[in-house]
Design an enzyme around this catalytic site. Structure first.
Site, PDB file in Angstrom:
ATOM      1  N   LYS A 176       0.862  -1.181   0.000  1.00 36.10           N
ATOM      2  CA  LYS A 176       0.000   0.000   0.000  1.00 36.10           C
ATOM      3  C   LYS A 176       0.899   1.233   0.000  1.00 36.10           C
ATOM      4  O   LYS A 176       1.487   1.587   1.025  1.00 36.10           O
ATOM      5  CB  LYS A 176      -0.908  -0.019   1.244  1.00 36.10           C
ATOM      6  CG  LYS A 176      -2.018   1.040   1.212  1.00 36.10           C
ATOM      7  CD  LYS A 176      -1.547   2.321   1.836  1.00 36.10           C
ATOM      8  CE  LYS A 176      -2.588   3.414   1.699  1.00 36.10           C
ATOM      9  NZ  LYS A 176      -2.074   4.736   2.149  1.00 36.10           N
ATOM     10  N   GLY A 236       6.806   5.007   8.510  1.00 35.23           N
ATOM     11  CA  GLY A 236       5.967   6.195   8.543  1.00 35.23           C
ATOM     12  C   GLY A 236       6.078   6.905   9.873  1.00 35.23           C
ATOM     13  O   GLY A 236       7.068   6.755  10.602  1.00 35.23           O
ATOM     14  N   SER A 237       5.047   7.650  10.229  1.00 34.59           N
ATOM     15  CA  SER A 237       5.076   8.459  11.440  1.00 34.59           C
ATOM     16  C   SER A 237       4.899   7.602  12.687  1.00 34.59           C
ATOM     17  O   SER A 237       4.320   6.514  12.645  1.00 34.59           O
ATOM     18  CB  SER A 237       3.968   9.522  11.387  1.00 34.59           C
ATOM     19  OG  SER A 237       2.694   8.912  11.490  1.00 34.59           O
ATOM     20  N   THR A 238       5.399   8.110  13.803  1.00 35.26           N
ATOM     21  CA  THR A 238       5.268   7.404  15.066  1.00 35.26           C
ATOM     22  C   THR A 238       3.809   7.238  15.454  1.00 35.26           C
ATOM     23  O   THR A 238       3.401   6.186  15.971  1.00 35.26           O
ATOM     24  CB  THR A 238       6.022   8.163  16.167  1.00 35.26           C
ATOM     25  OG1 THR A 238       7.415   8.194  15.835  1.00 35.26           O
ATOM     26  CG2 THR A 238       5.854   7.506  17.521  1.00 35.26           C
ATOM     27  N   GLY A 285       2.296   4.446  13.460  1.00 35.86           N
ATOM     28  CA  GLY A 285       2.888   3.202  13.916  1.00 35.86           C
ATOM     29  C   GLY A 285       2.255   2.712  15.206  1.00 35.86           C
ATOM     30  O   GLY A 285       2.021   1.511  15.387  1.00 35.86           O
ATOM     31  N   GLU A 312       9.416   1.204  11.288  1.00 37.53           N
ATOM     32  CA  GLU A 312      10.487   2.200  11.166  1.00 37.53           C
ATOM     33  C   GLU A 312       9.798   3.548  11.174  1.00 37.53           C
ATOM     34  O   GLU A 312       9.154   3.932  10.205  1.00 37.53           O
ATOM     35  CB  GLU A 312      11.290   1.965   9.880  1.00 37.53           C
ATOM     36  CG  GLU A 312      12.618   2.709   9.855  1.00 37.53           C
ATOM     37  CD  GLU A 312      12.580   3.986   9.043  1.00 37.53           C
ATOM     38  OE1 GLU A 312      12.477   5.065   9.679  1.00 37.53           O
ATOM     39  OE2 GLU A 312      12.648   3.912   7.824  1.00 37.53           O
ATOM     40  N   CYS A 355      13.279  10.527   7.771  1.00 33.79           N
ATOM     41  CA  CYS A 355      13.114  10.079   9.161  1.00 33.79           C
ATOM     42  C   CYS A 355      14.400  10.244   9.959  1.00 33.79           C
ATOM     43  O   CYS A 355      14.366  10.557  11.147  1.00 33.79           O
ATOM     44  CB  CYS A 355      12.681   8.615   9.184  1.00 33.79           C
ATOM     45  SG  CYS A 355      11.079   8.300   8.405  1.00 33.79           S
ATOM     46  N   GLU A 407       9.406  16.220  16.010  1.00 32.22           N
ATOM     47  CA  GLU A 407       9.850  16.010  14.627  1.00 32.22           C
ATOM     48  C   GLU A 407       9.082  16.941  13.702  1.00 32.22           C
ATOM     49  O   GLU A 407       7.846  16.896  13.632  1.00 32.22           O
ATOM     50  CB  GLU A 407       9.623  14.559  14.212  1.00 32.22           C
ATOM     51  CG  GLU A 407      10.150  14.245  12.821  1.00 32.22           C
ATOM     52  CD  GLU A 407       9.875  12.820  12.392  1.00 32.22           C
ATOM     53  OE1 GLU A 407      10.706  12.251  11.659  1.00 32.22           O
ATOM     54  OE2 GLU A 407       8.830  12.276  12.783  1.00 32.22           O
TER      55      GLU A 407
END
Length: 624
Positions: free
Chosen positions: A92, A144-146, A149, A166, A200, A297
């Site tokens: 995706k 992707g973003s925390t 995740g 990650e 990242c 971030e």
């Protein structure tokens, strides 16, 4: 696939820059060569799987979800090892950047990949969650973003799926006075203004030693004036456009917030386009370690500067973050570089370089930067499982909340005593209560709430009473574990091995006692209980032997210099033990964690806790 990517390199390069907004020079010189390198590297692993990965088999169906900042490269990091290990993939791509993923699907078909092995489905963010939670997906690979995740981790919890994440980062870029400042300035350009800072692992926190801080800042400002921002298809451009207006607005809000907090903001506006989704290279000084732009971030071309005095202070500031993805150290002093690198809590640490990736070197983070690795042999284990293992089929267990945590009444004064027990309403209790306490900080502790509960045998006999901890007890245990972690992690591996061997020797001395307690708790035969104790002793010796045999290795890569893989401690690990084989499961989870330098806060079997509680009394001393 690698050869076909090379064949269509020009088309892929242009499409990647059109899709994402990054300079075509970066797509040509960084992204596409990395993609080709990964496929060649993993083609080699596919050839060697039968020998190098003996005892492992494919996981099955991989649900891969990749972001928009490196659409093709991060796709490759998931697809390469997955296909090499014999899995099938459903990808995706990000909502913003779908074109190269669809082009890659055509390349796979052209290369002869069988239908159904690699698949692309497109949709918004909710579509990705649907893919991750599909019952037939065996492993989720996400970059992707925390925040996303965390959502995926919660969504897949208890499903039995493997997952690797990650996530975000706030990576320190540490410059000492012994560094070549001109080289460090060019390193900053690669660290934070590469791909418009939408990386990242971007070195978004510049830490400079006080003695050279102003000189470094002056050099940076001069270099920023020569950065060219413009059309992504112009080969002379250093920075392209931000991926979309929403992201640009978010970046600007962070910068304006820094100004409101009193920070000094420098932006290079020379030759800056007046139209389009562009944002200038930005340098922010006069900030604190608690400033929003230092903590959070930003995911844009924004660099913050913090001074430090000593190496110890640099390490403390560098580790002062919820993330742990990457870092870099800049100095000509090799011993200083290695000392700082080993103490930085980051998954990847570069010395005199930044954002240097290779297929043979694993990349990933810990803390809120995720877990799991992309690349290297360690990355292969994300896409395989032991050949003896069946696909997990979790079962939801209903808890009877009416009896959960129930306690027994206090025995009356006129109870009769027989063979060191008293019987009340058909329940036998020891005439002298023995209450096991909590153990942390090198000593036994009473529970904060002063509560306890009985441990019953299968026959309903009360064997003993154990402490019932609460949140404060957990907090206390975690605090002392963090206090002990630096010293234990640096203790010589041989010394850690000797301590674990000592535990095994003490367990052997009390073999019959532990077996009797296991037999009484679980109702199993004495033969089975003795076998579990013997296996626990063997397991302690096994992991003690590994204490000094898993330190890491030097890996050959295409990068200039050496890549050192260090198996450093995670830190503080929380462990919850199952009821099955209460002593052996406790040892099997506890021993490998401590021999590799971690500190643990462990909850023994809820039903059969006494084996673990007897273990700490017989084998642990305050110094251990």
């Amino acid at each position: 696939i690698a050869r076909h990517v090379q064949k269509h390199q020009r088309l892929i390069t242009v499409m990647e820059s059109l899709d994402n907004g990054k300079p075509v020079r970066e797509s040509r010189d960084a992204d596409v060569p990395t993609v080709v390198r990964h496929f060649y590297h993993h083609a080699g692993w596919a050839q060697l799987m039968d020998t190098e990965m003996a005892g492992w088999k494919p996981v099955g169906v991989i649900g891969a979800i990749v972001p928009w900042n490196f659409p093709l490269m991060l796709l490759t990091w998931k697809v390469g090892p997955a296909l090499a290990m014999g899995n099938t993939v459903v990808l995706k791509p990000a909502t913003y950047t779908r074109l190269t993923a669809l082009l890659f699907a055509e390349i796979c078909a052209e290369a002869g990949l069988p239908p159904g092995v690699f698949n692309v489905v497109t949709g918004d963010g909710r579509f990705g969650s649907k893919l991750a939670t599909h019952p037939s997906v065996d492993k989720v690979a996400f970059t992707g973003s925390t925040q996303v995740g965390q959502i995926l981790r919660r969504a897949t919890a208890g499903s039995g799926k493997k997952i690797s994440l990650e996530l975000g980062g706030k990576s320190p870029f540490i410059v000492f006075e012994s560094a070549d400042l001109d080289s460090a300035v060019e390193g900053v350009v690669d660290a934070i203004w590469f791909n418009q800072g939408q990386v990242c692992s971007a070195g978004s926190r510049l830490l400079v030693q006080e003695t050279v801080a102003q000189k470094m800042v002056d050099k940076l400002k001069e270099r920023m004036r020569h950065l060219r921002v413009g059309d992504s298809l112009d080969k002379c451009i250093d920075m392209g456009a931000i991926v979309d207006p929403t992201q640009r607005k978010t970046i600007d809000e962070y910068v304006q917030g820094a100004k409101a907090e009193g920070a000094e903001v420098f932006q290079a506006h020379d030759c800056f386009p007046t139209k389009g989704c562009f944002y200038p290279p930005t340098l922010i000084t006069n900030v604190q370690t608690s400033s929003t732009v230092v903590v959070e971030e930003i995911f844009g071309p924004v660099l913050t500067v913090l001074p430090f005095r000593t190496a110890k202070e640099a390490i403390a500031i560098g580790n002062n973050t919820i993330y742990g993805l990457a870092a870099s150290v800049w100095t000509e002093n090799v011993s200083l570089a290695l000392e700082v690198a080993f103490n930085l809590k980051a998954g990847a640490v570069w010395i005199n370089g930044h954002n240097m990736f290779d297929a043979a070197a694993g990349f990933g983070g810990y803390r809120q930067s995720g877990y799991g690795r992309d690349g290297g042999k360690e990355g292969l284990y994300e896409y395989v499982m032991p050949t003896w293992m069946e696909k997990p089929k979790p079962e939801n267990v209903d808890v009877n909340y009416k009896t959960f945590g129930a306690t027994l009444p206090t025995p009356p004064s006129n109870a009769t005593v027989e063979q060191n027990t008293i019987e009340i309403d058909g329940v036998k209790m020891p005439c002298i209560d023995r209450t096991y306490k909590l153990y942390y900080g090198g000593g036994q502790k009473r529970p904060d709430g002063q509560y306890s509960r009985p441990v019953l045998s299968p026959a309903g006999e009360v064997i003993s009473v154990v402490a019932d901890g609460n949140r404060k007890d957990i907090r206390n245990a975690v605090e002392v574990a963090h206090a002990a972690a630096p010293g234990w992690g640096k203790r010589a591996a041989h010394n850690r091995a000797q301590i674990v061997y000592y535990m095994a020797e003490n367990l052997e001395l009390r073999r019959d006692e532990f077996a009797t307690k296991l037999q009484r708790m679980t109702g199993r035969t004495m033969k089975d209980a003795l076998e579990e104790v013997d296996l626990s002793i063997q397991r302690l010796f096994h992991w003690g032997a590994y204490a000094d045999k898993y330190g890491g290795s030097v890996q050959e890569t295409t990068l200039y210099g050496a890549t050192v893989r260090v198996h450093e401690p995670v830190g503080v690990i929380a462990i919850a033990c199952p009821d099955e084989s209460p002593l052996l499961s406790f040892i099997s989870l506890f021993a490998p964690a401590v021999i590799r330098g971690n500190c643990v806060v462990i909850i023994p079997s809820d039903k059969y806790p006494l084996a673990a509680l007897d273990f700490y009394q017989s084998t642990c001393t305050p110094s251990k």
